[in-house]
Design a protein around this motif. Structure first.
Motif, mmCIF file in Angstrom:
data_model
loop_
_atom_site.group_PDB
_atom_site.id
_atom_site.type_symbol
_atom_site.label_atom_id
_atom_site.label_comp_id
_atom_site.label_asym_id
_atom_site.label_seq_id
_atom_site.Cartn_x
_atom_site.Cartn_y
_atom_site.Cartn_z
ATOM 1 N N GLN A 76 36.767 39.603 54.003
ATOM 2 C CA GLN A 76 38.123 40.141 54.106
ATOM 3 C C GLN A 76 39.116 39.009 54.284
ATOM 4 O O GLN A 76 38.931 38.136 55.126
ATOM 5 N N PRO A 77 40.185 38.999 53.489
ATOM 6 C CA PRO A 77 41.164 37.914 53.608
ATOM 7 C C PRO A 77 41.830 37.911 54.972
ATOM 8 O O PRO A 77 42.114 38.965 55.549
ATOM 9 N N LYS A 78 42.076 36.731 55.487
ATOM 10 C CA LYS A 78 42.732 36.568 56.783
ATOM 11 C C LYS A 78 44.161 36.100 56.524
ATOM 12 O O LYS A 78 44.386 34.975 56.083
ATOM 13 N N VAL A 79 45.101 37.002 56.791
ATOM 14 C CA VAL A 79 46.502 36.744 56.465
ATOM 15 C C VAL A 79 47.355 36.989 57.704
ATOM 16 O O VAL A 79 47.373 38.105 58.240
ATOM 17 N N ALA A 80 48.057 35.964 58.166
ATOM 18 C CA ALA A 80 48.963 36.096 59.304
ATOM 19 C C ALA A 80 49.885 34.875 59.334
ATOM 20 O O ALA A 80 49.442 33.751 59.077
ATOM 21 N N PHE A 81 51.148 35.118 59.657
ATOM 22 C CA PHE A 81 52.082 33.995 59.742
ATOM 23 C C PHE A 81 53.164 34.283 60.776
ATOM 24 O O PHE A 81 53.464 35.451 61.091
ATOM 25 N N SER A 82 53.741 33.225 61.308
ATOM 26 C CA SER A 82 54.911 33.287 62.176
ATOM 27 C C SER A 82 55.752 32.054 61.884
ATOM 28 O O SER A 82 55.232 30.936 61.818
#
Length: 214
Positions: A76-82
């Motif tokens: 599963q792709p791991k996508v997160a940003f801030s």
């Protein structure tokens, strides 16, 4: 006398025969009981063996399911940003006579590299449901209006009316969006409003992450 002794001997022989016959019947009965118990034990062992094979098959199936779930989780792709608005000093951005994209150039996290700090645009790497959150700081004396867009469509906004005196006001909002692969999400500053950029505390931010793929 001889006749009496002969009769006595015959009686003893008959009695001995009865005793042997009784013992033989007792032994045969014991053998029959042992055989019956042995059959019952064999039947019980067979049932236990069947249950054991069933349990082993269930365990094998469960292990295969766990392995599949672990593989799906790893794939599963791991996508997160801030990210925050980048500035070496505290200042306001705006007002501008046209609605403009905000570029959050100070990247704190960017797992999956789906957010572009040069353009301020997030591009969905996979079809799925995503959560986004944004915040802004409004400097006294002017309005602040922010909106989050999905492929040119305004999805959610915040607005802060000009504060009196030297007060600064903070506003934030969030939204859950279903995105197709390649769809973009970005922030815009409203026309004729401004946003205060703090060079130290990063009050103005833009964040998002993948909840689950579809």
């Amino acid at each position: 006398m001889k006749m009496m002794m002969k009769r006595m001997a015959t009686g003893w022989l008959v009695l001995l025969g009865y005793m042997c016959l009784a013992q033989e019947e007792e032994v045969l009965g014991s053998v029959v009981n042992i055989y019956t118990e042995l059959k019952e034990l064999r039947s019980l062992v067979g049932e236990l063996s069947t249950k054991l094979h069933t349990a082993e098959a269930d365990l094998k199936e469960q292990r295969a399911m766990v392995d599949k779930l672990n593989k799906e989780r790893e794939e599963q792709p791991k996508v997160a940003f801030s990210a925050a608005l980048l500035s070496s000093e505290s200042k306001h951005h705006g007002p501008i006579d046209a609605e403009t994209n905000l570029i959050f150039g100070k990247v704190l996290t960017n797992f999956g590299s789906a957010y572009n700090p040069i353009t301020g645009v997030f591009t969905a790497p996979v079809r799925g449901v995503y959560y986004f959150r944004f915040s802004g700081n409004g400097f006294a004396g002017h309005d602040m209006g922010l909106s989050i867009f999905k492929d040119g469509q305004r999805m959610m906004s915040v607005y802060e009316y000009q504060s009196s005196g030297e007060q600064n006001d903070h506003a934030s909002n969030g939204v859950t969006l279903q995105l197709e692969k390649g769809e973009v999400v970005y922030m815009r500053l409203w026309i004729n409003t401004w946003i205060f950029i703090d060079g130290r505390y990063d009050y103005c931010s833009f964040s998002g992450f993948l909840l689950f793929p579809m």
